[in-house]
Design a protein around this motif. Structure first.
Motif, PDB file in Angstrom:
ATOM      1  N   CYS A  52     107.079  56.254 -34.507  1.00 58.64           N
ATOM      2  CA  CYS A  52     108.539  56.145 -34.794  1.00 58.64           C
ATOM      3  C   CYS A  52     108.723  54.810 -35.982  1.00 58.64           C
ATOM      4  CB  CYS A  52     109.311  56.341 -33.661  1.00 58.64           C
ATOM      5  SG  CYS A  52     111.196  55.874 -34.322  1.00 58.64           S
ATOM      6  N   CYS A  53     109.350  55.138 -37.177  1.00 58.74           N
ATOM      7  CA  CYS A  53     109.769  54.165 -38.052  1.00 58.74           C
ATOM      8  C   CYS A  53     111.304  53.799 -38.134  1.00 58.74           C
ATOM      9  CB  CYS A  53     109.186  54.518 -39.290  1.00 58.74           C
ATOM     10  SG  CYS A  53     109.437  53.011 -40.403  1.00 58.74           S
ATOM     11  N   LYS A  54     111.688  52.956 -38.027  1.00 60.30           N
ATOM     12  CA  LYS A  54     112.950  52.581 -38.212  1.00 60.30           C
ATOM     13  C   LYS A  54     113.166  51.341 -39.151  1.00 60.30           C
ATOM     14  CE  LYS A  54     114.055  50.514 -33.687  1.00 60.30           C
ATOM     15  NZ  LYS A  54     114.599  49.186 -34.237  1.00 60.30           N
ATOM     16  N   HIS A  55     112.241  51.428 -40.152  1.00 60.61           N
ATOM     17  CA  HIS A  55     112.393  50.170 -41.152  1.00 60.61           C
ATOM     18  C   HIS A  55     113.612  50.338 -42.015  1.00 60.61           C
ATOM     19  CE1 HIS A  55     108.221  48.539 -39.848  1.00 60.61           C
ATOM     20  NE2 HIS A  55     108.894  48.963 -38.840  1.00 60.61           N
ATOM     21  N   CYS A  56     114.044  51.440 -42.156  1.00 63.57           N
ATOM     22  CA  CYS A  56     115.209  51.551 -43.267  1.00 63.57           C
ATOM     23  C   CYS A  56     116.317  52.475 -42.725  1.00 63.57           C
ATOM     24  CB  CYS A  56     114.681  51.902 -44.602  1.00 63.57           C
ATOM     25  SG  CYS A  56     114.589  53.744 -44.817  1.00 63.57           S
ATOM     26  N   GLY A  57     117.312  52.482 -43.394  1.00 66.99           N
ATOM     27  CA  GLY A  57     118.607  53.269 -42.765  1.00 66.99           C
ATOM     28  C   GLY A  57     118.477  54.738 -42.951  1.00 66.99           C
ATOM     29  N   MET A  58     117.379  55.148 -43.760  1.00 68.27           N
ATOM     30  CA  MET A  58     117.166  56.747 -44.031  1.00 68.27           C
ATOM     31  C   MET A  58     116.610  57.291 -42.545  1.00 68.27           C
ATOM     32  SD  MET A  58     116.352  57.274 -47.839  1.00 68.27           S
ATOM     33  CE  MET A  58     114.553  56.251 -48.066  1.00 68.27           C
ATOM     34  N   GLY A  59     116.018  56.386 -41.773  1.00 74.48           N
ATOM     35  CA  GLY A  59     115.305  56.979 -40.522  1.00 74.48           C
ATOM     36  C   GLY A  59     116.255  56.669 -39.583  1.00 74.48           C
ATOM     37  N   PRO A  60     115.725  56.622 -38.374  1.00 79.01           N
ATOM     38  CA  PRO A  60     114.353  56.610 -37.737  1.00 79.01           C
ATOM     39  C   PRO A  60     113.572  58.006 -38.323  1.00 79.01           C
ATOM     40  CG  PRO A  60     115.917  55.935 -35.977  1.00 79.01           C
ATOM     41  CD  PRO A  60     116.815  56.432 -37.055  1.00 79.01           C
ATOM     42  N   CYS A  61     112.409  57.681 -38.541  1.00 77.59           N
ATOM     43  CA  CYS A  61     111.795  58.872 -38.996  1.00 77.59           C
ATOM     44  C   CYS A  61     110.492  59.046 -37.874  1.00 77.59           C
ATOM     45  CB  CYS A  61     111.072  58.752 -40.421  1.00 77.59           C
ATOM     46  SG  CYS A  61     112.256  58.602 -41.753  1.00 77.59           S
ATOM     47  N   ARG A  62     110.377  60.217 -37.335  1.00 75.38           N
ATOM     48  CA  ARG A  62     109.471  60.549 -36.511  1.00 75.38           C
ATOM     49  C   ARG A  62     108.202  61.437 -37.041  1.00 75.38           C
ATOM     50  NH1 ARG A  62     113.722  62.803 -33.154  1.00 75.38           N
ATOM     51  NH2 ARG A  62     114.535  62.930 -35.369  1.00 75.38           N
ATOM     52  N   ILE A  82     111.043  59.892 -44.525  1.00 68.46           N
ATOM     53  CA  ILE A  82     111.794  60.359 -45.655  1.00 68.46           C
ATOM     54  C   ILE A  82     111.052  59.774 -47.007  1.00 68.46           C
ATOM     55  CG2 ILE A  82     113.953  60.282 -46.761  1.00 68.46           C
ATOM     56  CD1 ILE A  82     115.191  60.939 -44.177  1.00 68.46           C
ATOM     57  N   CYS A  83     110.680  58.704 -46.947  1.00 65.77           N
ATOM     58  CA  CYS A  83     110.106  57.880 -48.030  1.00 65.77           C
ATOM     59  C   CYS A  83     108.799  58.217 -48.425  1.00 65.77           C
ATOM     60  CB  CYS A  83     110.178  56.232 -47.978  1.00 65.77           C
ATOM     61  SG  CYS A  83     109.174  55.897 -46.363  1.00 65.77           S
ATOM     62  N   GLY A  84     108.372  58.937 -47.482  1.00 63.58           N
ATOM     63  CA  GLY A  84     106.901  59.690 -47.832  1.00 63.58           C
ATOM     64  C   GLY A  84     105.825  59.036 -47.138  1.00 63.58           C
TER      65      GLY A  84
HETATM   66 FE1  SF4 Z   1     110.508  54.160 -42.323  1.00 57.08          FE
HETATM   67 FE2  SF4 Z   1     110.435  55.472 -44.615  1.00 57.08          FE
HETATM   68 FE3  SF4 Z   1     111.860  56.794 -42.705  1.00 57.08          FE
HETATM   69 FE4  SF4 Z   1     112.658  54.457 -43.875  1.00 57.08          FE
HETATM   70  S1  SF4 Z   1     112.372  56.678 -44.944  1.00 57.08           S
HETATM   71  S2  SF4 Z   1     112.524  54.922 -41.669  1.00 57.08           S
HETATM   72  S3  SF4 Z   1     110.756  53.231 -43.943  1.00 57.08           S
HETATM   73  S4  SF4 Z   1     109.608  56.398 -42.749  1.00 57.08           S
END
Ligand code: SF4
Ligand code: BF8
Length: 658
Positions: A52-62, A82-84
């Motif tokens: 799980c990534c929440k390093h930016c406001g487009m996430g969290p991405c699982r 979302i960022c790939g």
């Molecule tokens: Fe993480 Fe990328 Fe999702 Fe942002 S868009 S939360 S950096 S995986």
């Protein structure tokens, strides 16, 4: 029956009788503890494996692994944030952010010690002075500080300034890297992981793991190693070295451990956390006759000080102060109803102690500007006037004694232990004051009486039975002639299980290890201190290499590391610098990169080719111990000393020779 069910449940939560009693008391008193919350709060299955990534406001991405079926390459291509960002990038980023958290905690502790050290040397911190002159001079030699006719304080000012500068250094290499075997230093240079400055490598992790920077898991993990080495051979080592000089290098000391150390008729003060800066002063304040008189005037028979977590290890090692418990016992200590004050500073302090304390009369006192908790009383530690802070704290506890309720139950369990095995002490014990060395240890490893050495360290984790992993793993290792060095909450668990007295050798250790322990008069499990003192284990490993006969790098030694009940980011940083220093290291409970088999494979296998040490994950502590033993045997074979163990017969002549 309802009651019986609860009893069985409490028993499954800890192997320690005192803790079980207090878990039951908490249930009776309606107190909610970490043991209860671990039941109701299940871990997120995606987060726990690092997906799980929440390093930016487009996430969290699982990006969870597909269940059941093999994933096609096309499917894998789609499994991204979302960022790939791929599952590999996400797992590696999460992993090294844990390293950054852990390395920051240890290193910021080290910085605090360095600042106080410098203030003390300049005469600006009353109450503190240089206690270990020999270590001061040794460190001066190591760091190239002029000794000549200069006073201790003049020398210490230079040392303090050099150490403090290590944190913000921008280029070159950390000075203590020179303490590692030459071959190890070459490995670090080859792999590009020699840290430039302690802070710089941590900041670089935060930068690289920001969205859209380093997206190659190999490169991310390399930076993780670099920052972790900056912890072990930098921040933590500075903390240990300067604490020893200021407060004294530990020597063998007898102490007691477990909740039974609390006293029914005395003012009980528990000091909990990590920095010994203030607790050293509280130890002194609690012994002052005026304070003891004050306690008596309130109806108590005296003042009883004990420790919790790593602060406990610090004051045990230097003063023989009793230990009330390890990480999962902090709420349980308050549940006794007999604690007047729990004084905390930084790290591993559960916010819930404030809520638990509300059910009794206990006062929670925070002391660090960095570590405040709503609902706690804050008495800030002022290093320029430390004794005043310490007295105010002790007085608050004494004044609280008359507020005790009648709902008091102190478990009787307490165990003796011998602690105080600093690197220097092991050196003297083995080699004698005039010929201090690790030679006898190396000789006994070479002749096979001792199979190897294991560093078993780290936390408690509410996801697994309290202390079970620690005690089972350590017992299995010593039974197989592996001498164990320990720190942190593992040390406390081992002490509670009676593994840290010399008699434990005959009872639990294999014949070879027992014979050496008996000859030297040491326990088979050696307490080396708190978690920053894992740097002592690095020093011991370097000394073993230097003494010869066991190869020319730490990765040649028959040694292994483990944290069977880890939970904190500091444990990840410690594990990473063990691995980066060439040590095979096994973690229990769970493994935070399982969401990416590639990243896990890299850490578990490819790391060995790069660093000579690698990670492993095994939740079963006995299996974990055997993975360590297998690694130790592999190293023995490579050294050509595997046959020696088969020849060891332990007849009377050999025992006499010992
Ligand atoms: Fe993480 Fe990328 Fe999702 Fe942002 S868009 S939360 S950096 S995986
Ligand atoms: O630094 S072992 S639970 S107390 S993190 Fe915390 Fe873990 Fe205990 Fe000490 Ni170390």
């Amino acid at each position: 029956m309802k009651g019986e069910g609860k009893m069985a449940e409490a028993k499954s939560k800890s192997i320690d009788a005192a803790s079980i009693k207090m878990i039951e008391k908490a249930a009776r008193d309606g107190v909610n503890t970490a043991f209860d919350r671990a039941e109701t709060m299940k871990p997120c299955p995606i987060g726990v494996v690092g997906s799980c990534c929440k390093h930016c406001g487009m996430g969290p991405c699982r990006v969870p692994l597909p269940k059941g079926k093999e994933e096609t390459p096309e499917e894998k291509l789609k499994r991204r944030g979302i960022c790939g960002a791929t599952a590999e990038t996400i797992a590696a980023r999460n992993f090294i952010r844990m390293v950054a958290g852990g390395a920051s905690a240890h290193s910021d502790h080290g910085r605090g010690v360095a600042e106080l050290f410098l203030a003390a040397a300049k005469g600006e911190a009353s109450g503190y002075e240089i206690k270990d002159e020999q270590k001061l001079l040794q460190l001066a030699l190591d760091l190239g500080v002029e000794i000549g006719e200069r006073s201790n304080n003049e020398i210490a000012v230079d040392i303090g300034e050099i150490c403090l500068a290590e944190f913000g250094k921008q280029a070159g290499e950390l000075l203590f890297l020179r303490r590692a075997p030459l071959k190890r230093q070459e490995v670090w240079q080859r792999e590009g992981v020699a840290p430039r400055g302690i802070d710089r490598e941590i900041v670089e992790i935060m930068h690289r793991t920001h969205i859209g920077v380093d997206q190659d898991y190999r490169s991310l993990l390399r930076q993780g190693v670099r920052a972790a080495i900056g912890d072990g051979w930098g921040g933590s080592m500075i903390a240990t070295e300067l604490q020893d000089i200021l407060f004294g290098t530990p020597t063998p000391v007898l102490g007691k451990v477990n909740l039974g150390v609390l006293e029914k008729d005395q003012v009980n003060i528990i000091i909990h956390g990590h920095e010994p800066l203030l607790s050293e002063m509280i130890v002194a304040a609690a012994q002052e006759p005026e304070m003891v008189e004050l306690a008596k005037s309130k109806g108590a028979s005296g003042i009883n000080l004990s420790g919790m977590c790593c602060t406990a290890n610090e004051i045990l090692m230097r003063h023989g102060v009793a230990i009330a418990g390890n990480f999962l016992q902090q709420e349980l200590a308050i549940t006794t109803g007999a604690v007047e004050a729990m004084v905390v500073d930084i790290q591993c302090i559960m916010q819930s102690i404030v809520t638990v304390a509300e059910c009794y009369h206990t006062k929670i006192i925070t002391t660090a500007p960095k570590g405040r908790i709503p609902g706690a009383r804050h008495i800030e530690f002022d290093e320029h006037n430390a004794m005043a802070s310490a007295r105010a704290i002790v007085k608050t506890a004494i004044d609280n004694f008359p507020n005790r309720g009648s709902n008091i139950e102190i478990p009787e369990e307490q165990t003796y232990q011998v602690a105080g095995f600093s690197h220097e002490t092991i050196n003297y014990l083995l080699g004698g004051v005039y010929r201090a060395s690790y030679r006898p240890l190396n000789d006994n490893i070479i002749n096979g009486r001792i199979r190897g050495l294991a560093g078993v360290v780290g936390c408690n984790n509410a996801r697994v039975q309290h202390n079970y992993g620690h005690v089972e793993m350590v017992k299995e290792l010593i039974k197989n002639d592996v001498v164990v060095v320990t720190t942190g909450c593992n040390a406390i668990a081992c002490a509670m299980a009676g593994l840290m007295v010399p008699e434990a050798a005959a009872q639990y250790a294999g014949e070879g290890l027992a014979s050496v322990c008996e000859a030297v008069g040491i326990p088979p499990v050696l307490h080396m201190g708190s978690c920053v003192d894992n740097s002592r284990i690095l020093m011991a490993a370097a000394a073993m290499v230097k003494d010869g006969g066991l190869g020319d790098d730490i990765s040649d030694l028959p040694v292994a590391g483990a944290a069977p009940e880890w939970m904190s980011e500091k444990a990840i940083s410690i594990g990473q610098y063990f691995v980066g220093s060439g040590v095979f290291t096994v973690f229990g409970v769970n493994w935070p990169t399982l969401g990416s088999p590639e990243v896990t494979e890299f850490l578990f296998k490819e790391f060995e080719n790069m660093y000579g040490g690698m990670w492993a994950f095994e939740p079963d502590p006995i299996k974990g111990a055997h993975m360590m033993i297998e690694h130790i045997d592999k190293k023995r074979k490579a050294l050509g000393i595997d046959k020696a163990r088969e020849r060891v017969l332990f007849d009377m002549a050999m025992r006499r020779e010992l």
